[in-house]
Design a protein around this motif. Structure first.
Motif, mmCIF file in Angstrom:
data_model
loop_
_atom_site.group_PDB
_atom_site.id
_atom_site.type_symbol
_atom_site.label_atom_id
_atom_site.label_comp_id
_atom_site.label_asym_id
_atom_site.label_seq_id
_atom_site.Cartn_x
_atom_site.Cartn_y
_atom_site.Cartn_z
ATOM 1 N N VAL A 71 0.936 -1.394 0.047
ATOM 2 C CA VAL A 71 -0.040 -0.127 0.082
ATOM 3 C C VAL A 71 1.023 1.260 -0.035
ATOM 4 O O VAL A 71 0.617 2.077 -0.683
ATOM 5 N N LEU A 72 1.741 1.002 0.864
ATOM 6 C CA LEU A 72 2.939 2.358 0.826
ATOM 7 C C LEU A 72 3.418 2.451 -0.715
ATOM 8 O O LEU A 72 3.658 3.702 -0.938
ATOM 9 N N GLY A 73 3.609 1.399 -1.245
ATOM 10 C CA GLY A 73 4.307 1.384 -2.647
ATOM 11 C C GLY A 73 3.216 2.059 -3.586
ATOM 12 O O GLY A 73 3.844 2.600 -4.785
ATOM 13 N N TYR A 74 2.016 2.045 -3.303
ATOM 14 C CA TYR A 74 1.058 2.643 -4.368
ATOM 15 C C TYR A 74 1.188 4.087 -4.462
ATOM 16 O O TYR A 74 0.772 4.493 -5.542
ATOM 17 N N PHE A 75 1.982 4.667 -3.597
ATOM 18 C CA PHE A 75 1.959 6.109 -3.817
ATOM 19 C C PHE A 75 2.919 6.364 -5.081
ATOM 20 O O PHE A 75 3.046 7.412 -5.782
ATOM 21 N N ASP A 76 3.954 5.214 -5.502
ATOM 22 C CA ASP A 76 4.769 5.251 -6.579
ATOM 23 C C ASP A 76 4.055 4.477 -7.702
ATOM 24 O O ASP A 76 4.081 5.245 -8.887
ATOM 25 N N THR A 77 3.679 3.545 -7.522
ATOM 26 C CA THR A 77 3.123 2.562 -8.734
ATOM 27 C C THR A 77 1.893 3.175 -9.254
ATOM 28 O O THR A 77 1.451 2.754 -10.513
ATOM 29 N N LEU A 78 0.765 3.801 -8.301
ATOM 30 C CA LEU A 78 -0.381 4.339 -8.962
ATOM 31 C C LEU A 78 -0.432 5.852 -9.265
ATOM 32 O O LEU A 78 -1.409 6.592 -9.355
ATOM 33 N N SER A 79 0.770 6.436 -8.879
ATOM 34 C CA SER A 79 0.842 7.839 -9.132
ATOM 35 C C SER A 79 0.628 8.342 -10.470
ATOM 36 O O SER A 79 0.919 7.914 -11.409
ATOM 37 N N ASN A 80 -0.177 9.490 -10.502
ATOM 38 C CA ASN A 80 -0.522 10.241 -11.799
ATOM 39 C C ASN A 80 0.200 11.497 -12.005
ATOM 40 O O ASN A 80 -0.291 12.355 -12.596
ATOM 41 N N TRP A 81 1.164 11.699 -11.097
ATOM 42 C CA TRP A 81 2.054 12.874 -11.143
ATOM 43 C C TRP A 81 2.602 13.003 -12.574
ATOM 44 O O TRP A 81 3.480 12.084 -12.950
ATOM 45 N N GLY A 82 2.434 13.909 -13.045
ATOM 46 C CA GLY A 82 2.996 14.407 -14.600
ATOM 47 C C GLY A 82 2.273 13.856 -15.696
ATOM 48 O O GLY A 82 2.450 14.031 -16.737
ATOM 49 N N ARG A 83 1.454 12.960 -15.418
ATOM 50 C CA ARG A 83 0.593 12.309 -16.330
ATOM 51 C C ARG A 83 -0.154 13.166 -17.361
ATOM 52 O O ARG A 83 -0.095 12.833 -18.524
ATOM 53 N N TRP A 84 -0.877 14.151 -16.698
ATOM 54 C CA TRP A 84 -1.536 15.236 -17.681
ATOM 55 C C TRP A 84 -0.722 16.352 -17.616
ATOM 56 O O TRP A 84 -1.326 17.642 -17.882
ATOM 57 N N GLY A 85 0.597 16.490 -17.277
ATOM 58 C CA GLY A 85 1.343 17.673 -17.192
ATOM 59 C C GLY A 85 1.670 18.141 -15.783
ATOM 60 O O GLY A 85 1.211 17.897 -14.896
ATOM 61 N N GLU A 86 2.817 18.806 -15.878
ATOM 62 C CA GLU A 86 3.265 19.207 -14.566
ATOM 63 C C GLU A 86 2.331 20.351 -13.741
ATOM 64 O O GLU A 86 2.622 20.464 -12.621
ATOM 65 N N ASP A 87 1.432 21.017 -14.578
ATOM 66 C CA ASP A 87 0.638 21.942 -13.989
ATOM 67 C C ASP A 87 -0.800 21.451 -13.944
ATOM 68 O O ASP A 87 -1.476 22.207 -13.485
ATOM 69 N N ASP A 88 -0.896 20.260 -13.992
ATOM 70 C CA ASP A 88 -2.228 19.629 -13.922
ATOM 71 C C ASP A 88 -2.634 19.723 -12.398
ATOM 72 O O ASP A 88 -1.901 19.416 -11.567
ATOM 73 N N GLU A 89 -3.992 20.169 -12.349
ATOM 74 C CA GLU A 89 -4.639 20.156 -10.875
ATOM 75 C C GLU A 89 -5.929 19.549 -10.899
ATOM 76 O O GLU A 89 -6.471 19.136 -9.966
ATOM 77 N N LEU A 90 -6.366 18.793 -12.239
ATOM 78 C CA LEU A 90 -7.527 17.941 -12.289
ATOM 79 C C LEU A 90 -7.513 16.535 -11.780
ATOM 80 O O LEU A 90 -8.327 15.938 -11.415
ATOM 81 N N GLY A 91 -6.247 15.990 -11.851
ATOM 82 C CA GLY A 91 -6.252 14.740 -11.684
ATOM 83 C C GLY A 91 -6.844 13.821 -12.597
ATOM 84 O O GLY A 91 -7.144 14.042 -13.655
ATOM 85 N N THR A 92 -7.752 12.874 -11.731
ATOM 86 C CA THR A 92 -8.436 11.849 -12.374
ATOM 87 C C THR A 92 -9.684 12.437 -13.321
ATOM 88 O O THR A 92 -10.414 11.840 -14.058
#
Length: 311
Positions: free
Chosen positions: A7-28
């Motif tokens: 579960v702690l690894g989910y912070f990395d394996t499920l991360s969407n950081w940068g997926r929609w750009g570095e300035d994204d605030e909308l997330g999913t």
């Protein structure tokens, strides 16, 4: 069952950081495209709308001050109004001043990504210092969803799947429960959907009042990879989301923490899904058009909302 390290690894394996750009605030919420919104409109097949929110009790859940003036011209300060104002002595008014703390276990509300920090960091790697006591959050506040959330909603009735009136406090919902609900209800969660989880707590709350404890049924952390794989835009529940206790000593609320911080997954807490569930069963339709319109409170980490499901 995932271990705590998983579960702690989910912070990395499920991360969407940068997926929609570095300035994204909308997330999913990025999963809700124009085509998804058009498809969601086609879920309206009967034209029936139901609320998925609890009524906010006054004064138990908010501070309220009401002013009633039977004749407006008699109110303090009326002497400074234009002369035309004084000629009409037939109209009066009432108004309110409201104070509300909507986060918690009773009021139906939307959580934006800035609501939770992990190691002092918010969604997409922004520091918690962007939240100021005077002005609120300068990052991923609820105003990122100012245009509203309009998408297809899917109600998964886990209490019905388990053939119980409600899940007991502390009982978690797992991916196999979600897929069994899909199978029984003849529906499948698609990219861009909002998934509404019924544990049956709403029925218990209607019958006995809100629970005063912190133990509750809800999403188990094992659902997080499933939600990312299905590209879910928003999750809701008739509890504050996370099963409590979570089962993990070092992470109290994994769905809140991993969901908001790593995934940018918006959360809709404390829904009343009872009317939605009975309507879905009556119509034999477990998907619908869902509308969630947060109040545009500048810099806030969420908003009280009245989600509307239209079948």
């Amino acid at each position: 069952m995932p271990t705590q390290d998983d579960v702690l690894g989910y912070f990395d394996t499920l991360s969407n950081w940068g997926r929609w750009g570095e300035d994204d605030e909308l997330g999913t919420l990025n999963h809700i495209t124009d085509d998804i919104r058009l498809a969601a409109a086609r879920a309206v097949r009967h034209g029936r709308s139901v609320s998925c929110a609890w009524e906010i009790a006054v004064p138990e859940e908010m501070e309220r001050s009401t002013t009633a003036c039977p004749c407006a011209v008699d109110m303090p300060g009326a002497e400074n109004m234009p002369a035309a104002f004084h000629r009409d002595r037939r109209w009066g008014f009432s108004n309110e001043r409201l104070g509300i703390l909507f986060h918690g276990n009773t009021i139906t509300h939307l959580d934006s990504p800035c609501h939770i920090f992990w190691d002092g960091t918010m969604y997409n790697g922004r520091p918690h210092s962007l939240v100021d006591e005077a002005t609120g959050s300068a990052w991923a506040a609820v105003t990122a969803a100012a245009n509203g959330i309009n998408t297809r909603g899917v109600l998964l009735d886990i209490a019905k799947v388990r053939d119980v009136p409600w899940l007991e406090p502390g009982q978690g919902v797992h991916p196999e429960d979600l897929e069994e609900a899909e199978r029984r209800q003849g529906v499948r969660v698609r990219p861009g959907d909002a998934v509404l989880l019924r544990t049956g707590y709403g029925r218990a709350r209607h019958e006995a009042g809100p629970s005063g404890g912190v133990t509750q049924a809800g999403w188990h952390a094992s659902c997080l990879p499933w939600l990312r794989e299905r590209q879910v835009a928003l999750i809701a529940a008739d509890t504050p989301q996370d099963v409590q206790p979570s089962g993990y000593e070092d992470i109290l609320m994994p769905v809140h923490s991993v969901g908001l911080v790593a995934m940018g997954l918006w959360l809709l807490d404390n829904c009343d899904l009872e009317l939605c569930a009975t309507t879905a069963a009556e119509l034999g339709q477990w998907d619908f058009h869902l509308t969630v319109a947060p109040v545009r409170f500048a810099g806030t980490s969420g908003s009280p909302v009245n989600p509307i499901a239209t079948f």
